[in-house]
Scaffold this active site. Structure first.
Site, mmCIF file in Angstrom:
data_model
loop_
_atom_site.group_PDB
_atom_site.id
_atom_site.type_symbol
_atom_site.label_atom_id
_atom_site.label_comp_id
_atom_site.label_asym_id
_atom_site.label_seq_id
_atom_site.Cartn_x
_atom_site.Cartn_y
_atom_site.Cartn_z
ATOM 1 N N GLY A 1 0.778 -1.242 0.000
ATOM 2 C CA GLY A 1 0.000 0.000 0.000
ATOM 3 C C GLY A 1 0.806 1.286 0.000
ATOM 4 N N LEU B 1 -10.172 -8.026 -11.968
ATOM 5 C CA LEU B 1 -11.575 -7.642 -11.756
ATOM 6 C C LEU B 1 -12.459 -8.350 -12.788
ATOM 7 C CD1 LEU B 1 -11.066 -3.811 -11.173
ATOM 8 C CD2 LEU B 1 -11.753 -5.484 -9.439
ATOM 9 N N HIS C 1 0.837 0.638 -13.382
ATOM 10 C CA HIS C 1 1.562 -0.571 -13.792
ATOM 11 C C HIS C 1 3.061 -0.253 -13.809
ATOM 12 C CE1 HIS C 1 2.269 -4.265 -16.014
ATOM 13 N NE2 HIS C 1 2.946 -3.578 -16.918
HETATM 14 C C1 GRF Z 1 3.474 -1.074 -7.592
HETATM 15 O O1 GRF Z 1 4.742 -1.283 -8.173
HETATM 16 C C2 GRF Z 1 2.418 -0.903 -8.666
HETATM 17 O O2 GRF Z 1 2.895 -0.321 -9.843
HETATM 18 C C3 GRF Z 1 1.984 -2.311 -8.936
HETATM 19 O O3 GRF Z 1 2.057 -2.978 -7.709
HETATM 20 C C4 GRF Z 1 2.976 -2.303 -6.847
HETATM 21 C C5 GRF Z 1 2.210 -1.959 -5.611
HETATM 22 O O4 GRF Z 1 3.011 -1.426 -4.586
HETATM 23 N N1 GRF Z 1 0.686 -2.353 -9.553
HETATM 24 P P1 GRF Z 1 2.342 -0.738 -3.321
HETATM 25 O O5 GRF Z 1 1.394 -1.780 -2.710
HETATM 26 O O6 GRF Z 1 1.610 0.472 -3.787
HETATM 27 O O7 GRF Z 1 3.470 -0.431 -2.389
#
Ligand code: GRF
Length: 190
Positions: free
Chosen positions: A12, A94, A110
């Protein structure tokens, strides 16, 4: 002001950056956050959200049929009725029903250029391919895997990174700023 719900599955850190920007940064007066959802009851991000004063909700996906989980999530989301659903490290796909219920209202970040690499492990992919620069992509979510319309891409210089961890650290730093910038653009409808 737009109302958002953030979906997470883990750490998060993007969620935390967005909440901070809502509370006292570039998203202040632009959106409000009504809740953080996780499909994992032990997600570290839940604790972070609570500490920031945001209500959290869990529907554990483990051990229940995908169809049932997605139906429960759809019901919950309909009830929350957010203007936008922001995915931040949400690791489940989803269902088409959820995507159809919220057309062009679901946004994801992403950790790669979605036209070059889809799916998991974007930073590992950049490191293993010895890229000097990679990108992060903010995009709408459609029914494909990382195929939705691009909102923005941002370059990450990883030329001096010695490990995958270095790459991730550099990328996340960019993500934390860039995601909120893209959300601001969308919510202000610019
Ligand atoms: C991030 O690298 C995001 O781009 C990907 O998953 C990761 C999540 O990291 N979709 P966090 O949970 O926000 O620390």
């Amino acid at each position: 002001m737009k109302k958002i719900t953030i979906l997470i599955s883990g750490r998060g850190s993007n969620m935390q950056a967005i909440i901070r920007n809502i509370q006292s940064g570039i998203l202040k007066e632009i959106c409000t956050i009504q809740s953080v959802f996780s499909n994992k009851k032990n997600a570290a991000g839940l604790h972070k959200a609570s500490k920031l004063g945001i209500p959290t909700h869990v529907i554990a996906s483990k051990g229940i049929k995908r169809k049932i989980y997605n139906a429960l999530l759809l019901d919950w989301l309909k009830n929350e009725n957010p203007d936008f659903i922001v995915l931040a490290g949400y690791m489940k796909i989803l269902s088409p029903e959820i995507i159809q219920e919220f057309p062009k209202k679901i946004i994801n970040i992403h950790p790669a250029d979605t036209s070059l690499h889809q799916g998991l492990h974007g930073y590992d992919w950049a490191f293993e391919n010895k890229l000097k620069t990679t990108k992060v992509t903010v995009h709408y979510v459609d029914e494909g895997l990382d195929t939705g319309k691009v909102i923005g891409k941002k370059e990450v210089d990883i030329s001096d990174c010695k490990t995958i961890e270095d790459v991730e650290q550099k990328g996340l730093k960019i993500e934390h700023k860039f995601y909120s910038e893209c959300l601001k653009k969308i919510f202000e409808d610019k």
